[in-house]
Design a protein around this motif. Sequence first.
Motif, mmCIF file in Angstrom:
data_model
loop_
_atom_site.group_PDB
_atom_site.id
_atom_site.type_symbol
_atom_site.label_atom_id
_atom_site.label_comp_id
_atom_site.label_asym_id
_atom_site.label_seq_id
_atom_site.Cartn_x
_atom_site.Cartn_y
_atom_site.Cartn_z
ATOM 1 N N VAL A 106 0.856 -1.182 0.000
ATOM 2 C CA VAL A 106 0.000 0.000 0.000
ATOM 3 C C VAL A 106 0.895 1.237 0.000
ATOM 4 O O VAL A 106 1.762 1.389 0.862
ATOM 5 C CB VAL A 106 -0.925 0.002 1.230
ATOM 6 C CG1 VAL A 106 -1.731 1.294 1.279
ATOM 7 C CG2 VAL A 106 -1.837 -1.220 1.204
ATOM 8 N N THR A 107 0.669 2.104 -0.957
ATOM 9 C CA THR A 107 1.534 3.273 -1.143
ATOM 10 C C THR A 107 1.693 4.087 0.140
ATOM 11 O O THR A 107 2.807 4.454 0.522
ATOM 12 C CB THR A 107 0.959 4.165 -2.252
ATOM 13 O OG1 THR A 107 0.767 3.397 -3.432
ATOM 14 C CG2 THR A 107 1.892 5.318 -2.557
ATOM 15 N N SER A 108 0.610 4.326 0.825
ATOM 16 C CA SER A 108 0.641 5.207 1.997
ATOM 17 C C SER A 108 1.362 4.593 3.187
ATOM 18 O O SER A 108 1.674 5.299 4.148
ATOM 19 C CB SER A 108 -0.780 5.590 2.404
ATOM 20 O OG SER A 108 -1.537 4.436 2.680
ATOM 21 N N ASP A 109 1.658 3.305 3.123
ATOM 22 C CA ASP A 109 2.384 2.653 4.227
ATOM 23 C C ASP A 109 3.881 2.893 4.153
ATOM 24 O O ASP A 109 4.602 2.589 5.094
ATOM 25 C CB ASP A 109 2.131 1.146 4.220
ATOM 26 C CG ASP A 109 0.747 0.783 4.701
ATOM 27 O OD1 ASP A 109 0.301 -0.349 4.417
ATOM 28 O OD2 ASP A 109 0.104 1.630 5.350
ATOM 29 N N TYR A 110 4.352 3.424 3.017
ATOM 30 C CA TYR A 110 5.786 3.554 2.785
ATOM 31 C C TYR A 110 6.256 4.987 3.016
ATOM 32 O O TYR A 110 5.876 5.902 2.280
ATOM 33 C CB TYR A 110 6.128 3.104 1.365
ATOM 34 C CG TYR A 110 6.144 1.608 1.221
ATOM 35 C CD1 TYR A 110 4.961 0.884 1.106
ATOM 36 C CD2 TYR A 110 7.344 0.904 1.248
ATOM 37 C CE1 TYR A 110 4.978 -0.502 1.024
ATOM 38 C CE2 TYR A 110 7.368 -0.474 1.151
ATOM 39 C CZ TYR A 110 6.179 -1.173 1.043
ATOM 40 O OH TYR A 110 6.198 -2.538 0.954
ATOM 41 N N PRO A 111 7.121 5.193 4.014
ATOM 42 C CA PRO A 111 7.615 6.538 4.302
ATOM 43 C C PRO A 111 8.850 6.941 3.505
ATOM 44 O O PRO A 111 9.159 8.136 3.417
ATOM 45 C CB PRO A 111 7.936 6.478 5.793
ATOM 46 C CG PRO A 111 8.298 5.044 6.037
ATOM 47 C CD PRO A 111 7.456 4.238 5.084
#
Length: 123
Positions: A106-111
């Motif tokens: 999930v894109t938003s899980d990656y900082p």
Amino acid sequence: QLQLVESGGGLVQPGGSLRLSCTVSGFTLDYYTIAWFRQTPGKEREGVSCISRRSGRTYIAESVKGRFTISGDNAKNTVYLQMNSLKADDTAVYYCAAVQGRWSLVTSDYPYWGRGTQVTVSS
């Protein structure tokens, strides 16, 4: 400082192959999930593949299954995306990303993100 740098993109004909590299610094692969995403203008970023070097677990999205493989080399702190039988639809900017201690595409899980490398599939 945690950093990811992609390389290996370019122009390739349909049916051809490319190998993308994601070289990381400031952390070791063992404690992170590394993922590849891709994005074309006007579309959302799409998860392509991810790998956990610690567990050996890998995931390939259905859209590229059978054509793309992911692997890693801890000694080189590098994750690879081997792309075979490339199609015009694979044209995109490819990004690698990292997240600590989590299994996700999930894109938003990656900082943490690299700047991307362009892949163009065209005759």
